[in-house]
Design a protein around this motif. Sequence first.
Motif, PDB file in Angstrom:
ATOM      1  N   PRO A  99     -11.873  48.818 -21.943  1.00 23.16           N
ATOM      2  CA  PRO A  99     -10.481  49.093 -21.566  1.00 23.16           C
ATOM      3  C   PRO A  99      -9.636  49.590 -22.740  1.00 23.16           C
ATOM      4  CG  PRO A  99     -11.195  47.025 -20.613  1.00 23.16           C
ATOM      5  CD  PRO A  99     -12.285  47.476 -21.525  1.00 23.16           C
ATOM      6  N   ARG A 152     -10.420  53.167 -23.508  1.00 28.70           N
ATOM      7  CA  ARG A 152      -9.914  54.119 -22.509  1.00 28.70           C
ATOM      8  C   ARG A 152      -8.409  54.354 -22.627  1.00 28.70           C
ATOM      9  NH1 ARG A 152     -13.495  51.988 -17.425  1.00 28.70           N
ATOM     10  NH2 ARG A 152     -15.402  53.141 -17.937  1.00 28.70           N
ATOM     11  N   ARG A 153      -7.719  53.406 -23.237  1.00 29.39           N
ATOM     12  CA  ARG A 153      -6.268  53.567 -23.361  1.00 29.39           C
ATOM     13  C   ARG A 153      -5.895  54.720 -24.305  1.00 29.39           C
ATOM     14  NH1 ARG A 153      -5.091  47.109 -23.626  1.00 29.39           N
ATOM     15  NH2 ARG A 153      -5.965  46.680 -21.558  1.00 29.39           N
ATOM     16  N   VAL A 176      -6.311  60.616 -18.488  1.00 29.93           N
ATOM     17  CA  VAL A 176      -7.255  61.320 -17.628  1.00 29.93           C
ATOM     18  C   VAL A 176      -6.588  61.772 -16.330  1.00 29.93           C
ATOM     19  CG1 VAL A 176      -8.192  59.126 -16.777  1.00 29.93           C
ATOM     20  CG2 VAL A 176      -9.564  61.191 -16.586  1.00 29.93           C
ATOM     21  N   ARG A 181      -5.957  60.754  -7.710  1.00 31.01           N
ATOM     22  CA  ARG A 181      -6.254  59.310  -7.813  1.00 31.01           C
ATOM     23  C   ARG A 181      -5.015  58.476  -8.152  1.00 31.01           C
ATOM     24  NH1 ARG A 181     -12.271  58.777 -10.377  1.00 31.01           N
ATOM     25  NH2 ARG A 181     -13.119  60.619  -9.402  1.00 31.01           N
ATOM     26  N   PHE A 219       2.427  51.678 -14.041  1.00 33.08           N
ATOM     27  CA  PHE A 219       1.182  50.891 -13.999  1.00 33.08           C
ATOM     28  C   PHE A 219       0.336  51.085 -15.258  1.00 33.08           C
ATOM     29  CE2 PHE A 219      -3.251  50.253 -12.843  1.00 33.08           C
ATOM     30  CZ  PHE A 219      -3.176  48.943 -12.413  1.00 33.08           C
ATOM     31  N   VAL A 221      -0.719  47.916 -17.657  1.00 35.51           N
ATOM     32  CA  VAL A 221      -2.106  47.633 -18.012  1.00 35.51           C
ATOM     33  C   VAL A 221      -2.240  47.262 -19.492  1.00 35.51           C
ATOM     34  CG1 VAL A 221      -4.271  48.885 -18.410  1.00 35.51           C
ATOM     35  CG2 VAL A 221      -3.181  49.004 -16.204  1.00 35.51           C
ATOM     36  N   ILE A 231      -9.602  53.235 -10.202  1.00 41.62           N
ATOM     37  CA  ILE A 231      -8.514  53.920 -10.917  1.00 41.62           C
ATOM     38  C   ILE A 231      -7.978  53.001 -12.022  1.00 41.62           C
ATOM     39  CG2 ILE A 231      -6.192  54.903 -10.709  1.00 41.62           C
ATOM     40  CD1 ILE A 231      -6.939  55.520  -7.734  1.00 41.62           C
ATOM     41  N   MET A 232      -7.761  51.743 -11.650  1.00 43.45           N
ATOM     42  CA  MET A 232      -7.234  50.781 -12.628  1.00 43.45           C
ATOM     43  C   MET A 232      -8.137  50.715 -13.853  1.00 43.45           C
ATOM     44  SD  MET A 232      -6.090  47.605 -10.280  1.00 43.45           S
ATOM     45  CE  MET A 232      -4.801  47.698  -9.073  1.00 43.45           C
ATOM     46  N   LYS A 233      -9.440  50.670 -13.591  1.00 43.54           N
ATOM     47  CA  LYS A 233     -10.388  50.544 -14.702  1.00 43.54           C
ATOM     48  C   LYS A 233     -10.383  51.796 -15.578  1.00 43.54           C
ATOM     49  CE  LYS A 233     -13.273  47.901 -15.457  1.00 43.54           C
ATOM     50  NZ  LYS A 233     -13.290  46.838 -16.472  1.00 43.54           N
ATOM     51  N   LEU A 234     -10.260  52.974 -14.929  1.00 41.54           N
ATOM     52  CA  LEU A 234     -10.317  54.221 -15.702  1.00 41.54           C
ATOM     53  C   LEU A 234      -9.094  54.425 -16.580  1.00 41.54           C
ATOM     54  CD1 LEU A 234     -11.976  56.810 -13.326  1.00 41.54           C
ATOM     55  CD2 LEU A 234     -12.904  55.779 -15.380  1.00 41.54           C
ATOM     56  N   ILE A 235      -7.971  53.817 -16.196  1.00 42.57           N
ATOM     57  CA  ILE A 235      -6.811  53.987 -17.071  1.00 42.57           C
ATOM     58  C   ILE A 235      -6.664  52.823 -18.046  1.00 42.57           C
ATOM     59  CG2 ILE A 235      -5.571  55.575 -15.562  1.00 42.57           C
ATOM     60  CD1 ILE A 235      -3.855  53.352 -14.615  1.00 42.57           C
ATOM     61  N   GLY A 236      -7.720  52.023 -18.155  1.00 47.53           N
ATOM     62  CA  GLY A 236      -7.761  51.042 -19.246  1.00 47.53           C
ATOM     63  C   GLY A 236      -7.402  49.616 -18.877  1.00 47.53           C
ATOM     64  N   SER A 237      -7.474  49.272 -17.568  1.00 48.15           N
ATOM     65  CA  SER A 237      -7.193  47.877 -17.192  1.00 48.15           C
ATOM     66  C   SER A 237      -8.336  46.970 -17.638  1.00 48.15           C
ATOM     67  CB  SER A 237      -7.099  47.738 -15.673  1.00 48.15           C
ATOM     68  OG  SER A 237      -6.040  48.474 -15.180  1.00 48.15           O
ATOM     69  N   THR A 238      -7.982  45.808 -18.107  1.00 55.83           N
ATOM     70  CA  THR A 238      -9.016  44.810 -18.389  1.00 55.83           C
ATOM     71  C   THR A 238      -9.458  44.219 -17.049  1.00 55.83           C
ATOM     72  OG1 THR A 238      -7.318  43.140 -18.588  1.00 55.83           O
ATOM     73  CG2 THR A 238      -8.073  44.156 -20.633  1.00 55.83           C
ATOM     74  N   ASP A 239     -10.616  43.565 -17.058  1.00 57.54           N
ATOM     75  CA  ASP A 239     -11.101  42.925 -15.823  1.00 57.54           C
ATOM     76  C   ASP A 239     -10.077  41.912 -15.320  1.00 57.54           C
ATOM     77  OD1 ASP A 239     -13.310  44.417 -16.135  1.00 57.54           O
ATOM     78  OD2 ASP A 239     -14.684  42.787 -16.617  1.00 57.54           O
ATOM     79  N   PHE A 260      -6.836  41.918 -15.678  1.00 54.88           N
ATOM     80  CA  PHE A 260      -5.659  42.562 -15.099  1.00 54.88           C
ATOM     81  C   PHE A 260      -5.941  43.078 -13.690  1.00 54.88           C
ATOM     82  CE2 PHE A 260      -2.245  45.617 -14.679  1.00 54.88           C
ATOM     83  CZ  PHE A 260      -1.198  44.962 -15.297  1.00 54.88           C
ATOM     84  N   LEU A 269     -16.023  45.609 -10.566  1.00 57.23           N
ATOM     85  CA  LEU A 269     -15.449  45.756 -11.908  1.00 57.23           C
ATOM     86  C   LEU A 269     -16.348  46.501 -12.888  1.00 57.23           C
ATOM     87  CD1 LEU A 269     -13.750  42.291 -12.387  1.00 57.23           C
ATOM     88  CD2 LEU A 269     -12.625  44.482 -12.185  1.00 57.23           C
ATOM     89  N   VAL A 300     -17.078  49.341 -13.731  1.00 58.76           N
ATOM     90  CA  VAL A 300     -16.793  50.782 -13.828  1.00 58.76           C
ATOM     91  C   VAL A 300     -16.669  51.142 -15.300  1.00 58.76           C
ATOM     92  CG1 VAL A 300     -15.220  52.643 -13.230  1.00 58.76           C
ATOM     93  CG2 VAL A 300     -15.572  50.743 -11.663  1.00 58.76           C
TER      94      VAL A 300
END
Lengths: 228, 302
Positions: free
Chosen positions: A75, A78-79, A83, A89, A102, A106, B208-216, B218, B300, B302
């Motif tokens: 995570p 990726r920050r 993307v 999406r 959002f 995060v 989507i959440m995971k791809l933008i950097g969410s931790t598990d 979150f 999760l 991803v």
Amino acid sequence: MIKLENVSKEYMTGMPALNNVSLHVRKGEFVFVVGNSGSGKSTLVKLLLKELEPTEGEVIIDNVHLKRLTHRQIPKFRRNIGVVFQDFRLLKDRNVYENIAFAQRVIETPTRYIKRDVPAMLSMVGLAEKYKSFPRQLSGGEQQRVALARALVNKPKILLADEPTGNLDPKNSWEIMKLLEEINQQGTTVLVVTHNREIVNAMKKRVITMRKGVIVSDEKQGGYYDED
Amino acid sequence: MRISTIYYCLKQGIKNIFRNKMFSLASIATMSACIFLFGIFFAVVVNFKHIVKEAQTGVAVTAFFDEGIKEDKINQIIELVKKRAEVDHVNYVSAEDAWKKFQEDYFKNAKELVKGFQNDNPLKDSANLEIYLNDISMQKDLVTFLQSIDGIRQINKSESTAETLSNFNVLIGYISAAIILILLAVSVFLIGNTVTIGISVRKEEIGIMKLIGSTDFFVRAPFIVEGIIIGLLGSIFPLFILYFIYNEAIQYIMQRFNILVKLLQFLPAEKVFSTLIPTALILGVGIGFISSFTVTRKHLKV
């Protein structure tokens, strides 16, 4: 900034989606990756996001060897990468403001910064007045601008755009491309995967052409040529 | 972690319930049905156990003291017996009490007959101790203990009653454990399935959440908040209904089958619900938590 060293990816044995690809994108560059379906463009994006693991080779982003990242470290990695996808999406049940906010939630940005940054991003992409709208109430171009604002709100070092104009008409496609160019001029490294010949040929940027999992050309101010 | 993040996750969890109204309603309904069934079964089992227990405590072992035993010795024996874990309570019947009771029982209508026994107690050697057990299956142990005490000449007991009640109690224990396990398994399966469907629908959102950097954490926290709230609501509703119908049902049974009034000693609602409420709430919250925790884990990676 982005480095691929002899990277291969096989989904099935004997059928490589990427075959021994090496690539180097410097900080602040604007790069198009072009090629037909099945050329390996999307696999490349997935490898850069660590959605996939390479079968062979090494992917290094901002000096981070992706192979060495643990599940917990992904995570944070990726920050640093914004993307944008062809199908936007967006979170369908949240409005424009919440979708952009959002990305900041995060990374646990304090609410006072979210209140400052989100309107600024909305102004940048020209959607300041639509902050309360839901994705279904927006046109494709507007949705892509929201996705772009979300990708950029955390000021990433790299922006990956996977077919960002794939679902847009020419006018909206150009507007998105202009935004990407602006962002690049502010110092963000931009990598755009696209099919859009007209835009690639007009923008005169670095163009990497892929075919059947291999880079067949890499030109500094290139174009998108016919395969045959 | 920031307080604003915790607040955000709580808020999102609550919002999710409203965003996915149909799924939330389906989950709450499934949970309610399971907890309702569990509650009914629980109430029946505890009442059954209570009735058997009441029957058990009515069965006494009677120990007769030696002839001419001294008062001190009797008191000593009573204290010894009272200390036993299986003893619920004891009732000492002196020779005088025994004679008085005999007179009341048999010479009620012929008091002149008693005159013949003036200053004489034909039951002078019948001082005894009635011992009531809290666990009838321990009767054998108690009898062995009593036999070893000096000063007791005879022990009266009913082995068959003790054995029947004891076996009955064990049987209820097994049946209730089996049914509770089956009910739990069915609940976890049904609720797990409902939650799985609800979360699978939002698989894309998680991606989507995971791809933008969410931790598990979150990604998972709002789902868990949602699961817990659904579990809580799914257990509170049936508890209300059960509480309402419990007294009504008992009243109805007692009126309809008043011949059984002496035999059936139902537990008051307060007693049943003092255990049922925390159990149902823990079950609801626990199942909600476990289902949402395990189902989100699948998505999760991803």
